[in-house]
Design a protein around this motif. Sequence first.
Motif, PDB file in Angstrom:
ATOM      1  N   MET A   1     -22.265  59.762 118.332  1.00 19.08           N
ATOM      2  CA  MET A   1     -22.927  61.016 117.988  1.00 19.08           C
ATOM      3  C   MET A   1     -24.155  61.161 118.894  1.00 19.08           C
ATOM      4  O   MET A   1     -25.032  60.304 118.911  1.00 19.08           O
ATOM      5  CB  MET A   1     -23.322  60.975 116.507  1.00 19.08           C
ATOM      6  N   THR A   2     -24.235  62.214 119.630  1.00 19.61           N
ATOM      7  CA  THR A   2     -25.360  62.414 120.540  1.00 19.61           C
ATOM      8  C   THR A   2     -26.529  63.129 119.878  1.00 19.61           C
ATOM      9  O   THR A   2     -27.631  63.101 120.387  1.00 19.61           O
ATOM     10  CB  THR A   2     -24.914  63.226 121.778  1.00 19.61           C
ATOM     11  N   ASP A   3     -26.285  63.733 118.732  1.00 21.69           N
ATOM     12  CA  ASP A   3     -27.322  64.492 118.036  1.00 21.69           C
ATOM     13  C   ASP A   3     -27.855  63.700 116.843  1.00 21.69           C
ATOM     14  O   ASP A   3     -28.167  64.257 115.817  1.00 21.69           O
ATOM     15  CB  ASP A   3     -26.749  65.839 117.589  1.00 21.69           C
ATOM     16  N   GLU A   4     -27.951  62.384 116.998  1.00 15.58           N
ATOM     17  CA  GLU A   4     -28.379  61.530 115.887  1.00 15.58           C
ATOM     18  C   GLU A   4     -29.847  61.758 115.574  1.00 15.58           C
ATOM     19  O   GLU A   4     -30.697  61.729 116.447  1.00 15.58           O
ATOM     20  CB  GLU A   4     -28.132  60.068 116.214  1.00 15.58           C
ATOM     21  N   ARG A   5     -30.127  61.978 114.305  1.00 14.96           N
ATOM     22  CA  ARG A   5     -31.501  62.216 113.855  1.00 14.96           C
ATOM     23  C   ARG A   5     -32.159  60.884 113.551  1.00 14.96           C
ATOM     24  O   ARG A   5     -31.531  59.980 113.028  1.00 14.96           O
ATOM     25  CB  ARG A   5     -31.494  63.101 112.618  1.00 14.96           C
ATOM     26  N   ILE A   6     -33.443  60.799 113.868  1.00 13.13           N
ATOM     27  CA  ILE A   6     -34.215  59.583 113.682  1.00 13.13           C
ATOM     28  C   ILE A   6     -35.275  59.818 112.613  1.00 13.13           C
ATOM     29  O   ILE A   6     -35.996  60.824 112.644  1.00 13.13           O
ATOM     30  CB  ILE A   6     -34.897  59.150 115.004  1.00 13.13           C
ATOM     31  N   CYS A   7     -35.378  58.885 111.687  1.00 11.43           N
ATOM     32  CA  CYS A   7     -36.397  58.957 110.643  1.00 11.43           C
ATOM     33  C   CYS A   7     -37.765  58.766 111.302  1.00 11.43           C
ATOM     34  O   CYS A   7     -37.945  57.879 112.139  1.00 11.43           O
ATOM     35  CB  CYS A   7     -36.134  57.861 109.604  1.00 11.43           C
ATOM     36  N   ASP A   8     -38.721  59.595 110.917  1.00  8.47           N
ATOM     37  CA  ASP A   8     -40.033  59.537 111.567  1.00  8.47           C
ATOM     38  C   ASP A   8     -41.179  59.225 110.602  1.00  8.47           C
ATOM     39  O   ASP A   8     -42.319  59.560 110.846  1.00  8.47           O
ATOM     40  CB  ASP A   8     -40.318  60.846 112.313  1.00  8.47           C
ATOM     41  N   PHE A   9     -40.831  58.549 109.481  1.00 11.87           N
ATOM     42  CA  PHE A   9     -41.884  58.233 108.517  1.00 11.87           C
ATOM     43  C   PHE A   9     -41.518  56.965 107.741  1.00 11.87           C
ATOM     44  O   PHE A   9     -40.363  56.565 107.678  1.00 11.87           O
ATOM     45  CB  PHE A   9     -42.102  59.390 107.533  1.00 11.87           C
ATOM     46  N   GLY A  10     -42.531  56.356 107.164  1.00 11.73           N
ATOM     47  CA  GLY A  10     -42.345  55.247 106.234  1.00 11.73           C
ATOM     48  C   GLY A  10     -41.761  53.983 106.832  1.00 11.73           C
ATOM     49  O   GLY A  10     -41.759  53.769 108.042  1.00 11.73           O
ATOM     50  N   LEU A  11     -41.258  53.161 105.960  1.00 12.00           N
ATOM     51  CA  LEU A  11     -40.705  51.855 106.312  1.00 12.00           C
ATOM     52  C   LEU A  11     -39.582  51.955 107.341  1.00 12.00           C
ATOM     53  O   LEU A  11     -39.408  51.063 108.163  1.00 12.00           O
ATOM     54  CB  LEU A  11     -40.181  51.176 105.031  1.00 12.00           C
ATOM     55  N   HIS A  12     -38.832  53.033 107.318  1.00 10.16           N
ATOM     56  CA  HIS A  12     -37.667  53.181 108.191  1.00 10.16           C
ATOM     57  C   HIS A  12     -37.930  54.052 109.423  1.00 10.16           C
ATOM     58  O   HIS A  12     -36.984  54.492 110.083  1.00 10.16           O
ATOM     59  CB  HIS A  12     -36.490  53.727 107.387  1.00 10.16           C
ATOM     60  N   ALA A  13     -39.178  54.277 109.726  1.00  9.41           N
ATOM     61  CA  ALA A  13     -39.519  55.080 110.909  1.00  9.41           C
ATOM     62  C   ALA A  13     -38.875  54.471 112.147  1.00  9.41           C
ATOM     63  O   ALA A  13     -38.901  53.263 112.351  1.00  9.41           O
ATOM     64  CB  ALA A  13     -41.031  55.159 111.080  1.00  9.41           C
ATOM     65  N   GLY A  14     -38.269  55.337 112.951  1.00 10.10           N
ATOM     66  CA  GLY A  14     -37.624  54.904 114.189  1.00 10.10           C
ATOM     67  C   GLY A  14     -36.155  54.558 114.037  1.00 10.10           C
ATOM     68  O   GLY A  14     -35.470  54.335 115.020  1.00 10.10           O
ATOM     69  N   GLU A  15     -35.661  54.521 112.804  1.00  2.00           N
ATOM     70  CA  GLU A  15     -34.255  54.200 112.561  1.00  2.00           C
ATOM     71  C   GLU A  15     -33.448  55.490 112.412  1.00  2.00           C
ATOM     72  O   GLU A  15     -33.929  56.464 111.847  1.00  2.00           O
ATOM     73  CB  GLU A  15     -34.098  53.382 111.280  1.00  2.00           C
ATOM     74  N   PRO A  16     -32.206  55.481 112.887  1.00  2.00           N
ATOM     75  CA  PRO A  16     -31.350  56.660 112.676  1.00  2.00           C
ATOM     76  C   PRO A  16     -30.988  56.808 111.204  1.00  2.00           C
ATOM     77  O   PRO A  16     -30.812  55.808 110.492  1.00  2.00           O
ATOM     78  CB  PRO A  16     -30.112  56.368 113.519  1.00  2.00           C
ATOM     79  N   TYR A  17     -30.895  58.032 110.751  1.00  3.89           N
ATOM     80  CA  TYR A  17     -30.536  58.282 109.359  1.00  3.89           C
ATOM     81  C   TYR A  17     -29.194  57.648 109.006  1.00  3.89           C
ATOM     82  O   TYR A  17     -28.970  57.245 107.870  1.00  3.89           O
ATOM     83  CB  TYR A  17     -30.527  59.785 109.053  1.00  3.89           C
ATOM     84  N   SER A  18     -28.304  57.535 109.967  1.00  3.39           N
ATOM     85  CA  SER A  18     -26.991  56.940 109.707  1.00  3.39           C
ATOM     86  C   SER A  18     -27.082  55.460 109.363  1.00  3.39           C
ATOM     87  O   SER A  18     -26.128  54.890 108.836  1.00  3.39           O
ATOM     88  CB  SER A  18     -26.072  57.135 110.915  1.00  3.39           C
ATOM     89  N   LYS A  19     -28.207  54.833 109.635  1.00  6.08           N
ATOM     90  CA  LYS A  19     -28.388  53.405 109.339  1.00  6.08           C
ATOM     91  C   LYS A  19     -29.280  53.160 108.126  1.00  6.08           C
ATOM     92  O   LYS A  19     -29.475  52.015 107.724  1.00  6.08           O
ATOM     93  CB  LYS A  19     -29.011  52.686 110.554  1.00  6.08           C
TER      94      LYS A  19
END
Length: 62
Positions: free
Chosen positions: A1-19
């Motif tokens: 998926m090239t349009d993967e969204r990345i979490c930008d807050f909290g403990l999971h900042a920087g991780e893709p939502y799919s993970k």
Amino acid sequence: MTDERICDFGLHAGEPYSKLPACFLNWMVETKHNKQNIAKTELNRREQAVSASRDIANSSTL
């Protein structure tokens, strides 16, 4: 998926939502987080993937 969204807050900042853990995504929805739509979309994607997997497994046993 090239349009993967990345979490930008909290403990999971920087991780893709799919993970992200489902409990974190559910928390976002339950607390009406301002990015709850992203969480809902990811949870729906996972649910559809499970359903599709079950459909394939069921069709191969017939």
